[in-house]
Enzyme design. Structure first.
Site, short mmCIF file in Angstrom:
data_model
loop_
_atom_site.label_atom_id
_atom_site.label_comp_id
_atom_site.label_asym_id
_atom_site.label_seq_id
_atom_site.Cartn_x
_atom_site.Cartn_y
_atom_site.Cartn_z
N GLU A 59 0.95 -1.15 -0.06
CA GLU A 59 0.00 -0.02 0.00
C GLU A 59 0.95 1.55 -0.57
O GLU A 59 1.88 1.61 0.65
CB GLU A 59 -1.48 0.40 1.39
CG GLU A 59 -2.07 1.05 0.69
CD GLU A 59 -2.95 0.76 2.48
OE1 GLU A 59 -4.07 0.91 1.38
OE2 GLU A 59 -2.37 0.84 3.75
N GLY A 60 0.64 1.92 -1.12
CA GLY A 60 1.53 3.69 -0.98
C GLY A 60 0.50 4.65 -0.90
O GLY A 60 -0.28 4.60 -1.64
N THR A 61 0.77 5.56 -1.41
CA THR A 61 0.37 6.65 -1.43
C THR A 61 -0.44 6.53 -2.85
O THR A 61 -1.51 7.59 -2.49
CB THR A 61 1.21 7.86 -1.68
OG1 THR A 61 3.02 7.46 -0.97
CG2 THR A 61 0.69 9.03 -1.08
N SER A 63 -1.40 3.60 -4.81
CA SER A 63 -1.86 2.68 -5.27
C SER A 63 -1.86 2.05 -4.03
O SER A 63 -1.19 2.02 -3.13
CB SER A 63 -1.07 2.30 -6.45
OG SER A 63 0.01 0.42 -5.40
N SER A 64 -2.30 0.86 -4.22
CA SER A 64 -2.78 -0.65 -3.39
C SER A 64 -2.61 -1.75 -3.92
O SER A 64 -3.50 -1.83 -5.00
CB SER A 64 -3.85 -0.41 -2.59
OG SER A 64 -4.29 0.50 -1.80
N VAL A 65 -1.65 -2.59 -3.92
CA VAL A 65 -1.95 -3.92 -4.38
C VAL A 65 -1.91 -5.39 -3.58
O VAL A 65 -1.60 -5.18 -2.42
CB VAL A 65 0.05 -3.89 -4.59
CG1 VAL A 65 0.29 -5.18 -5.65
CG2 VAL A 65 0.71 -3.12 -5.43
N LYS A 83 -2.79 -4.08 -9.08
CA LYS A 83 -2.06 -2.94 -8.51
C LYS A 83 -3.69 -1.79 -8.62
O LYS A 83 -3.48 -1.55 -9.78
CB LYS A 83 -1.28 -2.83 -9.21
CG LYS A 83 -0.89 -1.06 -9.25
CD LYS A 83 0.27 -0.43 -9.23
CE LYS A 83 0.71 0.34 -8.83
NZ LYS A 83 1.90 0.57 -9.20
N ASP A 170 12.31 6.59 -9.63
CA ASP A 170 12.33 5.46 -8.08
C ASP A 170 13.14 3.93 -8.15
O ASP A 170 12.41 3.11 -7.79
CB ASP A 170 10.31 5.67 -8.02
CG ASP A 170 10.38 5.73 -6.55
OD1 ASP A 170 11.35 5.83 -5.64
OD2 ASP A 170 8.99 5.00 -5.86
#
Ligand code: ADP
Ligand code: MG
Ligand code: ZN
Length: 512
Positions: A59-61, A63-65, A83, A170
């Protein structure tokens, strides 16, 4: 030792209570994930027929995987990674991410894509699932040979995307999946990718020009790449560092943007950059200021146009030209980030640099590569950097062996490592207890063991045996540090490319 052990235990909550809280936290997390999965099925109903979504794996800013299984015709289940991009992502940004995966992915350790689902503003990218380790968990158990293979495979992925004119922006361990058992690797996450001027990814060109427009029209310096993750809101609005500053020179004035100029402590411009020169030529009056090399910013400087340059990525992995907002950034920035990963692997420390803002990150780079060297390199890409203290460059082998604790010749210096005020604070090695323990040099660990079992001869022997089990770390070849040096080249123009890195002597006996 015993006393301190007891004291440590006293601070812990009773075991039962701790378990209770842990369970409760886990349960609430679980129900949160369950709700998220239900919501995803609702938002993109096409998924229901095809996938069984099992759990959230990232879970990032932006997206959620999720891990999901799909029923195959043959009756077997296949694991996939789903994703789910946040609905506010720019459609072009999403399309560009997909195009990177479809064109460059599926080969040479670059993640591919299977399907993509969309309903309204919800987009789900379906990829093959690659089970992977947590970098921090395995960092100190990797053999030197595993590290060599890891780096080789990372360069393979970078060679491929750079060939397509993709700058990943990144590169870091959580975006390079590693399955240790299967020796499988995958570069993921093109959410911040940008194209080189001759990129083969059409949509990256569109993203580029859109973001440039956005930068000049809305003057949104912090979002020069739309969808850029703002890892550091604080630093992007106010930057201050006691040791170094980027000095703004007093030539360029953009009259139109003055009205929009926001109050900034530190800002930069490229003196030798073509665009900047053009702006300087078209500028009717050249204002001079009197704040150069002082610790204040005059009103002339406050009204200057902000430099718009891509700043995506994670501070500790950003190349010097990114940190100093150099407007022309190339695939070389990914090679710097790969160098930082290599530095972590060789030193056994992660994260190696933990900076909350760009100038702190630059100061930390100086403590390894030298302040004079950094200032000199910045000059080549048109940036003036002012540093209040001179710090020498360090020998990479000595540094890594010292941190890892494998240098027999500096056995005495592992203890003065913690009192070496010159580089210890600037390095900002993670002080989180868990990390510190995991990354403690072997010699220190052994010393601790010895201390609490003094006089126990059996144990002495065991320790000696353990010390020789170094998984190849006691004979790291010079080629490793030569490659590291070429990756951490402060000058992007001379920094080694992925193609060249694969041909480096360090990999001489690995089949390409
Ligand atoms: P974000 O843009 O939110 O960082 P990423 O694409 O990096 O999204 O994915 C976040 C995390 O999800 C990764 O760090 C990784 O742990 C996991 N992940 C992503 N893609 C896959 C995949 N194909 N297989 C297994 N795990 C994946
Ligand atoms: Mg990611
Ligand atoms: Zn000034």
């Amino acid at each position: 030792m015993e006393a301190s052990l007891n004291a440590y235990q006293d601070e812990q909550p009773p075991l039962q209570a701790e378990n209770f809280y842990r369970k409760r936290e886990k349960n609430s997390k679980l129900s949160g994930v369950k709700k998220d999965i239900e919501k995803l099925y609702e938002a993109v109903p096409q998924l229901v027929k095809v996938f069984k979504i099992k759990e959230k794996i990232g879970e990032g800013t932006f997206s959620s995987v999720y891990l999901a299984t799909a029923q195959q015709q043959a009756g077997c289940e296949e694991k996939m990674a789903l994703k789910h991009l946040i609905p506010t992502s720019h459609p072009l940004r999403i399309a560009a991410e997909l195009q990177c995966l479809t064109i460059a992915g599926g080969q040479d350790n670059v993640m591919g894509v299977k399907y993509c689902f969309r309903k309204n503003d919800h987009v789900v990218i379906v990829m093959p699932y690659l089970e992977h380790e947590s970098f921090l968990d395995i960092l100190n158990s990797l053999s030197f040979e595993e590290v060599r293979e890891y780096m080789f495979n990372l360069f393979k992925a970078l060679r491929r995307i750079h060939h397509f004119g993709i700058v990943h922006r990144d590169v870091k361990p959580s975006n390079f999946l590693y399955n240790r058992q299967l020796k499988e690797y995958a570069l993921v996450d093109f959410g911040l990718a940008q194209g080189t001027p001759d990129t083969k990814i059409e949509l990256l060109r569109v993203v580029q020009s859109e973001s440039q427009q956005e930068g000049s029209v809305h003057h949104s310096v912090q979002r020069s790449v739309f969808g850029e993750r703002n890892f550091n809101i604080h630093s992007s609005t106010y930057q201050e560092s006691p040791t170094i500053k980027l000095i703004k020179q007093s030539k360029v004035m953009d009259v139109a943007s003055r009205k929009l100029a926001t109050k900034k402590k530190i800002s930069t411009k490229a003196a030798n950059n073509g665009a900047a020169r053009k702006a300087a030529n078209s500028c009717p009056a050249i204002l001079t200021c009197d704040c150069y090399a002082t610790d204040r910013v005059c009103s002339v400087c406050l009204s200057r146009r902000q430099q718009v340059a891509p700043r995506a990525g994670t501070p500790g992995f950003r190349a010097p030209e990114v940190l100093t907002k150099c407007p022309t950034q190339t695939t070389a920035i990914d090679m710097w980030s790969a160098g930082i990963i290599f530095l972590s692997l060789l030193s056994g420390r992660y994260p190696f640099y933990k900076a909350s803002d760009d100038l702190t990150a630059l100061a930390q780079i100086m403590t390894i590569r030298g302040s004079r060297e950094t200032i000199q390199a910045a000059k080549t890409f048109g940036k003036s950097v002012l540093c209040t203290k001179e710090v020498p460059a360090q020998d990479l082998r000595t540094l890594c062996e010292r941190l890892r604790g494998t240098n027999s010749s500096c056995a005495k210096s592992t203890s003065d490592m913690h009192t070496n005020s010159l580089y210890e604070p600037a390095l900002a090695i993670e002080t989180d207890k868990k990390v510190e323990f995991a990354s403690q040099p072997l010699e220190e660990k052994l010393q601790r063991l010895k201390n609490c079992h003094e006089g126990d001869n059996d144990l002495e022997i065991k320790i000696t045996e353990k010390a020789t089990d170094l998984k190849g770390w006691h004979r790291v070849p010079d080629e490793a540090y030569d490659l590291l040096d070429k990756l951490l080249d402060l000058n992007p123009a001379t920094r080694i490319t992925a193609k060249e890195a694969l041909l480096h002597h360090f990999f001489k006996d690995i089949s390409q």
